[in-house]
Design an enzyme around this catalytic site. Structure first.
Site, PDB file in Angstrom:
ATOM      1  N   ASP A   1      40.345  47.436  36.137  1.00  8.32           N
ATOM      2  CA  ASP A   1      41.441  46.873  36.928  1.00  8.32           C
ATOM      3  C   ASP A   1      42.466  47.944  37.273  1.00  8.32           C
ATOM      4  OD1 ASP A   1      40.199  44.448  36.812  1.00  8.32           O
ATOM      5  OD2 ASP A   1      41.587  43.537  35.391  1.00  8.32           O
TER       6      ASP A   1
ATOM      7  N   HIS B   1      36.755  39.016  28.015  1.00  9.81           N
ATOM      8  CA  HIS B   1      35.552  39.395  28.744  1.00  9.81           C
ATOM      9  C   HIS B   1      34.293  39.253  27.906  1.00  9.81           C
ATOM     10  CE1 HIS B   1      38.579  41.802  31.207  1.00  9.81           C
ATOM     11  NE2 HIS B   1      38.125  40.834  31.971  1.00  9.81           N
TER      12      HIS B   1
END
Length: 570
Positions: free
Chosen positions: A111, A220
């Protein structure tokens, strides 16, 4: 893997298509996996655009927070995969005007790289862009982890704060200051009991034993920083909050978020939320706002995270500010712990507690022994009754009967045991309150009617009991509509009553009662061949043939225990 999908490779694209349909305030950015405010073109020149995003699988994040007062756009990658810098850049171009754009980015390498590169690309095009990195995961605070703490569900608080401030007209530099200060006063800790299953992989990302949990995990699918035995809800809540308080820097006024990681029920979230407030207040904090629900998930992971945000007057105002984002909860602006305590006190004070002081006479002691024996039998049979009800009903009878039995045990010394009719009425009050479901009112009316009949007869000999139980069965039939042969509790009670009525003048009291119990047991067994017409099994039809009715079996079970105890020495 069982999921409501078409092809695993299409889940993100089809999800975005669906969200564009389900959220009228959103529009699809053509050619990209991104959603933007439907009115982005109208507001881009008047306020800073706030963007966020990341991998999919965290729904309702991030698209659920698009709306006036929160995000201007959300960029979606594949499941647990950062979106590309080109898509982020295109989204910035679509929603950012002269005031610029603020990117709220969770602290993951992918990210940071992709959002960071997109920000650089946008600046090269003359668009003012800044980033706020959210690293609220206290599990990694102070460790040697090179990438630092991760961004977790507390990111949603940052969405709300900077989104509301942007709607007020704050400039880009001010929003950066607001966002960074809030991140510094934010902490999150998560726990999981099972991993999520990605559609692309088809199996859970890690395995846990039945009595294991992962503490301090990310979003995740990665395991936590510590594997440990499962804790009860209150202890677990304190474990998570203690870690947050140890590493965070908070004012005395806080907001709390109890977040479902995907497969945790509202019931469980409420249990955690209630103790979170109690625990934090015991530490001297004032919980000004508490939110519970699914804010940022990890597919179908069974677990929760708790986030704590330090508050000041401005942050509280921004939390309460109106937003059209569909996933932000629209809750009452104030909560009052004092009111909750007051209501609980009033309920306890006004509850119908039977008057009495235990047993002093021989008859009272025998009744006490009988009730205690019945309760112990039901508690011991919880598993058996649960399995029977799982096959023929909804699976909750064993738990319900055991819960009610424990409540009777707790209340037993408060019953007027020397007054048998009054004790039966008190027992009925306990059962109708604690047993619940359909059994609660039926047991309640059985013992209420029996107590009333014995009271009116002014006697408690065997013939009076036979009459009282007959009237109790009639009360059950009147209330529930069942009759003998319908495969219900009456199919155990009716043979009991008929045997007592036949034998009351022929046998001794002990012989008559035990013969009646045997008749009740035969009646319960006979329900295995009855077609269900009422009760828990009526929805299953012929599928229950061959299995006795658990409600009738419960009657026979506690009757046997209670009646045998009646004749033991006191």
């Amino acid at each position: 893997m069982k999921k409501v999908i078409n092809r695993p490779e299409d889940v993100v694209e089809e999800m975005l298509q669906g969200l564009a349909v389900l959220q009228p305030g959103c529009a699809r950015l053509p050619g990209h996996k991104a959603l933007i405010r439907a009115d982005a073109g109208q507001v881009r020149g008047s306020q800073v655009a706030v963007l966020s995003g990341g991998g999919s699988g965290h729904e309702p994040a991030h698209a659920g927070y698009i709306g006036a007062g929160m995000l201007s756009a959300a960029v979606a990658g594949e499941v647990f995969t950062s979106p590309s810098s080109d898509t982020v850049f295109a989204t910035i171009q679509a929603v950012a005007g002269k005031p610029g754009s603020l990117l709220v980015v969770k602290n993951y390498t992918g990210d940071r790289l992709n959002f960071g590169l997109a920000a650089e690309m946008a600046r090269a095009e003359g668009i003012p862009v800044e980033m706020v990195i959210v690293d609220d995961d206290v599990a990694l605070k102070g460790t040697a982890q090179a990438t630092g703490a991760r961004g977790l569900a507390g990111t949603v608080f940052i969405h709300k704060l900077v989104g509301a401030a942007a709607a007020e007209g704050r400039n880009l530099a001010e929003l950066v200051t607001i966002g960074k200060a809030a991140v510094a006063s934010l902490g999150t800790m998560g726990v999981s009991f099972s991993a999520g299953t990605s559609p692309a992989v088809g199996r859970p990302s890690f395995e846990l034993g039945e009595q294991e949990m992962e503490l301090g995990l990310g979003i995740h699918g990665e395991p936590g920083v510590k594997r440990m035995p499962v804790q009860p809800a209150d202890e677990l809540t304190e474990t998570l909050l203690s870690a947050i308080l140890q590493h965070g820097k908070f004012s005395r006024q806080v907001a709390v978020m109890v977040n479902n990681l995907g497969a945790t029920t509202t019931m469980e979230l409420a249990i955690v939320g209630r103790h979170a407030v109690s625990f934090l207040e015991s530490k001297g904090f004032t919980v000004e706002r508490i939110f519970a629900g699914t804010f940022l998930s990890s597919l179908d992971m069974a677990g929760i995270s708790i986030s704590v945000l330090g508050l000041n007057d401005e942050r509280l105002r921004w939390l309460d500010a109106a937003t059209t984002a569909p996933a932000w909860p629209h809750v009452l602006k104030q909560r009052s712990g004092k009111l909750a305590v007051q209501m609980e006190t009033e309920v306890r004070t006004s509850s119908n507690v039977p008057a009495g002081s235990g047993a002093h006479t021989e008859a009272g002691k025998r009744i006490s022994n009988a009730l205690e024996a019945a309760c112990k039998a039901l508690i011991a049979a919880e598993g058996e009754l649960t399995e029977m009800d799982r096959v023929t009903g909804d699976g909750d009878l064993g738990t319900s009967m055991a819960r009610a039995a424990k409540a009777v045990q707790d209340a037993l010394t408060s019953y007027p045991l020397d007054n048998i009719p009054a004790t039966l009425k008190a027992l009925g009050r306990t059962l109708r309150r604690e047993l619940g479901g359909s059994s609660g009112p039926l047991y309640g009316v059985l013992f209420l009617r029996c107590g009333s009949v014995l009271e009116s007869l002014g006697a408690t000999e065997l013939s009076s009991w036979a009459d009282a139980l007959a009237q109790g069965c009639r009360a059950i039939s009147e209330l529930g509509g069942a009759k003998p042969g319908d495969r219900t509790m009456l199919d155990a009670l009716d043979p009991l009553v008929k045997t007592l009525q036949q034998d009351k003048a022929v046998k001794t009291t002990r012989e008559a009662i035990l013969a009646a119990v045997e008749a009740a047991e035969r009646g319960a067994d006979a329900t295995a061949q009855m077609k269900p017409r009422l009760g828990r099994s009526s929805y299953l039809g012929d599928r229950v043939i061959g299995h006795p009715d658990p409600g009738a079996k419960a009657i026979a079970l506690w009757l046997r225990a209670a009646c045998e105890a009646l004749f033991r020495p006191v």
